[in-house]
Design a protein around this motif. Structure first.
Motif, PDB file in Angstrom:
ATOM      1  N   ARG A 118       0.726  -1.276   0.032  1.00  0.00           N
ATOM      2  CA  ARG A 118      -0.024  -0.092   0.090  1.00  0.00           C
ATOM      3  C   ARG A 118       0.789   1.325  -0.026  1.00  0.00           C
ATOM      4  O   ARG A 118       0.330   2.293  -0.449  1.00  0.00           O
ATOM      5  N   VAL A 119       2.188   1.274   0.688  1.00  0.00           N
ATOM      6  CA  VAL A 119       2.881   2.697   0.671  1.00  0.00           C
ATOM      7  C   VAL A 119       3.603   2.650  -0.715  1.00  0.00           C
ATOM      8  O   VAL A 119       4.193   3.588  -0.899  1.00  0.00           O
ATOM      9  N   LEU A 120       3.402   1.901  -1.732  1.00  0.00           N
ATOM     10  CA  LEU A 120       4.108   2.147  -3.043  1.00  0.00           C
ATOM     11  C   LEU A 120       3.264   2.753  -3.889  1.00  0.00           C
ATOM     12  O   LEU A 120       3.378   3.051  -5.173  1.00  0.00           O
ATOM     13  N   TYR A 121       1.659   3.167  -3.305  1.00  0.00           N
ATOM     14  CA  TYR A 121       0.988   3.952  -4.412  1.00  0.00           C
ATOM     15  C   TYR A 121       1.402   5.192  -5.042  1.00  0.00           C
ATOM     16  O   TYR A 121       1.631   5.436  -6.187  1.00  0.00           O
ATOM     17  N   LEU A 122       1.908   6.014  -4.129  1.00  0.00           N
ATOM     18  CA  LEU A 122       2.517   7.058  -4.632  1.00  0.00           C
ATOM     19  C   LEU A 122       3.964   7.126  -5.204  1.00  0.00           C
ATOM     20  O   LEU A 122       4.152   7.595  -6.262  1.00  0.00           O
ATOM     21  N   PRO A 123       4.898   6.160  -4.573  1.00  0.00           N
ATOM     22  CA  PRO A 123       6.054   6.043  -5.249  1.00  0.00           C
ATOM     23  C   PRO A 123       6.116   5.513  -6.596  1.00  0.00           C
ATOM     24  O   PRO A 123       6.973   5.483  -7.425  1.00  0.00           O
ATOM     25  N   SER A 124       4.746   4.735  -7.104  1.00  0.00           N
ATOM     26  CA  SER A 124       4.836   4.279  -8.065  1.00  0.00           C
ATOM     27  C   SER A 124       4.732   5.283  -9.387  1.00  0.00           C
ATOM     28  O   SER A 124       4.756   4.987 -10.644  1.00  0.00           O
ATOM     29  N   VAL A 125       4.219   6.442  -8.992  1.00  0.00           N
ATOM     30  CA  VAL A 125       4.562   7.586  -9.906  1.00  0.00           C
ATOM     31  C   VAL A 125       5.751   7.682 -10.590  1.00  0.00           C
ATOM     32  O   VAL A 125       5.821   7.983 -11.719  1.00  0.00           O
ATOM     33  N   GLY A 126       6.591   7.901  -9.494  1.00  0.00           N
ATOM     34  CA  GLY A 126       7.956   8.152 -10.010  1.00  0.00           C
ATOM     35  C   GLY A 126       8.607   6.817 -10.898  1.00  0.00           C
ATOM     36  O   GLY A 126       9.172   6.999 -11.860  1.00  0.00           O
ATOM     37  N   TYR A 127       7.897   5.724 -10.402  1.00  0.00           N
ATOM     38  CA  TYR A 127       8.535   4.229 -11.481  1.00  0.00           C
ATOM     39  C   TYR A 127       7.986   4.433 -12.867  1.00  0.00           C
ATOM     40  O   TYR A 127       8.699   4.285 -13.666  1.00  0.00           O
ATOM     41  N   CYS A 128       6.732   5.125 -12.786  1.00  0.00           N
ATOM     42  CA  CYS A 128       6.133   5.359 -13.993  1.00  0.00           C
ATOM     43  C   CYS A 128       6.880   6.177 -15.073  1.00  0.00           C
ATOM     44  O   CYS A 128       7.021   6.005 -16.158  1.00  0.00           O
ATOM     45  N   VAL A 129       7.356   7.278 -14.439  1.00  0.00           N
ATOM     46  CA  VAL A 129       8.052   8.193 -14.963  1.00  0.00           C
ATOM     47  C   VAL A 129       9.346   7.764 -15.768  1.00  0.00           C
ATOM     48  O   VAL A 129       9.809   7.835 -16.830  1.00  0.00           O
ATOM     49  N   LEU A 130      10.111   6.912 -14.620  1.00  0.00           N
ATOM     50  CA  LEU A 130      11.437   6.333 -15.132  1.00  0.00           C
ATOM     51  C   LEU A 130      10.948   5.246 -16.095  1.00  0.00           C
ATOM     52  O   LEU A 130      11.752   5.071 -17.199  1.00  0.00           O
TER      53      LEU A 130
END
Length: 707
Positions: A357-369
């Motif tokens: 659940r804590v990866l919801y916002l960090p996944s935004v950065g993953y999608c950018v990369l």
């Protein structure tokens, strides 16, 4: 970034580029992924955060939401989880009000819609990250990277790691936090207008609005505070166009320890869940992830790979000759790292090491990369169709995985079963606050196992034999697992296997001397074994470790009643009702004891006091009706009996005692009617049979007299 967008030309059709169409596609796909979870049950932490959370009910003042944690406990309590999310709880309360009760469909639909809205919003967020802030003369922002924005938004919308946030109702906190986090970021972007003539212009209104939205995000979940850090990075890189190469270079070359090797491995596992979200579990704990005990462990390779990738990305973000690429990579890393910091265990300990659940916002950065990576691959190869096929394959695979994973979240049976295949040796699976009479009490935080969860689920369904098997496996995996011992002891007690139950509970309190629930349960077993002195001592020890323990006072009262220590019993039950005014069992036992000892006036007073506090409790109506009947207050007694029967029409004793009342009152035909109903419901009730026989003889005698 025109170059990146051109590299993605063969992947994203030009017909989807207008913002409206892009948002429609992203919204539709995001809803499709998780729609299957709409009719799921309340599972896992939902039970405690929602079903057992008094803050959702109308009788709890709204002001209390600001004084309680996410689970409904007072923040000042030692047992509080300290997770302060009042706005998330407020939305649960609204759901409860609009649904008219705890009907999970409404709760799930809101979560699915929130994810859909966030995914649509991501089109604008990615547009800023990839294209920067360029405005027309009328002040409208120009979308400079529509293809990259759409691809990244699709990757975000269909990522399976989001399943826990969307399909689990308690994930609402993460969704709301993400929504206001992104709105705060976009609001901060609106505060600036790039103009070649005027330079940078700041709008005080939008800055203040951004800060306000950041505060709202924080009140949904603590992670929301990190938007301030992200806005600061954006201000430095995009607004101020500041070159931070020298500063970061100095930071990287400081002589600092990397910290515990295991935490670094957990970071790499979080990264792997973003990269390959196939191996998902509803909760991870240290037993699920064995510790790295030497540098010879092959998993050190994963740790090294993580840092090599991060160092490579940081090098590109700092040293690339393309300023646009530097900006995009830095912002992508910012979105990846900054929202993850509260869960990183770097600044303070949190109750988990890996949590999807804590990866919801960090996944935004993953999608950018990842989008940047696809652009780079497309630029370096001539096989454009192959890259397009890979991207399409990833999107389709993720959609299917989301659908499958959403189905696993529909019930606890499926959820816990799926965890066994991922973490068969899991020693700690989740933190649960469970409220029940013989098990966990409100406010307790327990580390539980996958095997424990399956055992608990089976026990709740009445399958005690299978539950015992899973509980024993839980104890085998962790011989000091006191909570599994506690619940296993309770089941054994119910099966009258008292000796083993006492041994297990004694071992539990020996391992954890302040385990109040186990002390209380040990007292219950000792009471059943007629070891009254030991039982009293166990109850007293439980109360010593938890002063406000109404259930323990109730059980202590039962012990005193068995020993004919009536005054002590009444005092214990009175303590239980003071601590928990809605404790129906304690009120009932006081009424019954006072009734049985001939104190009818006191029994009546206690019964009336109880019904004022719990006006719809039919068992209290029944007990007070019995007292009033003995006091010859027949009319009032009759009204309470009828009200109790209306609430619980299949209770044989209710009809039987009402028949006794009519029998005494002289309403013999009504007495006959209710005796017969009572015997239909419980043909083996000997007392009712005897009274019915007496009534029939009396009726027969009356008929003879009439003749």
């Amino acid at each position: 970034m025109a170059e990146l967008d051109a590299d993605l030309d063969h992947i994203i059709p030009s017909s989807l580029l207008p913002p409206v169409w892009a948002k429609l596609v992203v919204g539709f796909v995001s809803l499709l992924c998780f729609a299957r979870s709409y009719d799921g049950d309340f599972v896992f932490d939902d039970s405690e955060a929602i079903v057992n959370n008094k803050d959702l009910r109308a009788e709890t003042p709204l002001a209390d939401l600001w004084l309680h944690d996410f689970w409904g406990s007072r923040l000042s309590s030692n047992t509080s989880h300290k997770s302060y999310r009042p706005l998330a709880v407020l939305t649960f309360r609204l759901n409860y009000y609009l649904s008219g009760g705890f009907y999970p469909v409404g709760f799930h639909v809101v979560n699915i819609c929130l994810h859909g809205g966030i995914s649509v919003l991501m089109v604008d967020v990615f547009s800023v990250l990839f294209g920067g802030l360029q405005f027309t003369s009328k002040g409208r922002r120009v979308h400079l990277a529509p293809r990259a924005s759409l691809l990244a938004a699709l990757l975000f919308a269909v990522h399976p790691v989001h399943t826990e946030c969307v399909a689990g109702v308690v994930g609402r906190a993460d969704l709301l936090c993400a929504l206001f986090f992104l709105l705060s970021f976009l609001g901060y972007c609106r505060a600036f207008r790039e103009s070649s003539k005027e330079g940078t212009h700041s709008s005080t209104f939008w800055v203040l609005l951004s800060i306000f939205l950041g505060a709202v995000a924080m009140l949904c979940k603590e992670q929301g505070i990190t938007v301030l850090g992200l806005n600061a990075v954006f201000d430095i890189l995009v607004i101020g166009k500041f070159n931070v190469l020298e500063i970061v270079h100095k930071v990287l070359h400081k002589d600092k320890s990397l910290g515990a090797i295991n935490y670094n491995y957990y970071y790499s596992l979080n990264a792997w869940l973003l990269l390959c979200p196939w191996w998902l579990c509803f909760d991870w704990s240290m037993g699920c992830i064995p510790l790295i005990k030497s540098f010879g462990d092959w998993r050190v390779i994963a740790l090294a790979a993580l840092w090599l990738c991060l160092i490579g990305l940081i090098h590109q973000a700092l040293c690339s000759e393309d300023s646009h690429r530097r900006r995009i990579l830095t912002l992508g890393l910012g979105f990846l790292i900054i929202p993850f910091l509260p869960a990183s265990n770097l600044f303070f300990r949190v109750g988990f090491v890996v949590a999807e659940r804590v990866l919801y916002l960090p996944s935004v950065g993953y999608c950018v990369l990842l989008t940047c990576g696809f652009g780079a691959l497309s630029r370096q190869t001539k096989k454009k169709k192959l890259i397009a096929a890979v991207v399409l394959g990833i999107l389709v695979t993720n959609v299917l995985r989301c659908v499958t994973r959403s189905s696993e979240w529909r019930s606890e049976d499926q959820l816990f079963g799926s965890a066994l295949s991922v973490c068969p040796l899991n020693a700690k699976v989740f933190w649960e606050r469970k409220s029940c009479f013989l098990s966990f009490q409100v406010g307790e935080t327990e580390a539980l196992k996958v095997h424990y969860n399956i055992g608990k689920n089976l026990a709740d369904k009445g399958n005690q034999t299978a539950a015992i098997r899973y509980y024993r496996e839980a104890v085998r995996l962790n011989p000091k697992y006191v909570h599994a011992m506690n619940n296993l002891g309770n089941i054994l007690k119910e099966r009258n296997e008292l000796q083993e139950a006492e041994e297990l509970l004694s071992l539990a309190v020996q391992i954890q001397p302040d385990f109040a629930a186990a002390w209380m349960n040990l007292g219950i077993v000792q009471n059943s074994l007629k070891r009254f002195e030991a039982a009293e001592q166990s109850y007293r020890t439980a109360i010593k470790h938890r002063r406000k323990y109404p259930d323990c006072y109730y059980n202590l009262g039962r012990l005193y009643a068995d020993l004919n220590r009536h005054v002590d019993a009444l005092n214990a039950w009175r303590n239980a009702t003071v601590l928990k005014p809605e404790h129906s069992l304690a009120w009932n036992n006081m009424i019954i004891l006072l009734d049985s000892t001939g104190n009818l006036a006191q029994a009546e007073a206690v019964g009336r006091e109880a019904l004022e506090l719990i006006p719809n409790d039919h068992s209290l109506m029944f007990s007070l009706a019995n007292v009033l009947g003995k006091a010859q207050k027949y009319k009032e007694s009759e009204a309470l009996f009828l009200k109790a029967i209306k609430a619980n029409p299949n209770a044989a004793s209710y009809h039987g005692n009402l028949a006794v009342l009519y029998h005494r009152w002289g309403h013999l035909s009504l007495a006959k009617k209710h005796y017969e109903i009572s015997l239909q419901l419980d043909p083996g009730a000997s007392g009712t049979k005897e009274n019915y026989s007496l009534l029939r003889r009396k009726l027969g005698q009356m008929q003879k007299k009439d003749v």
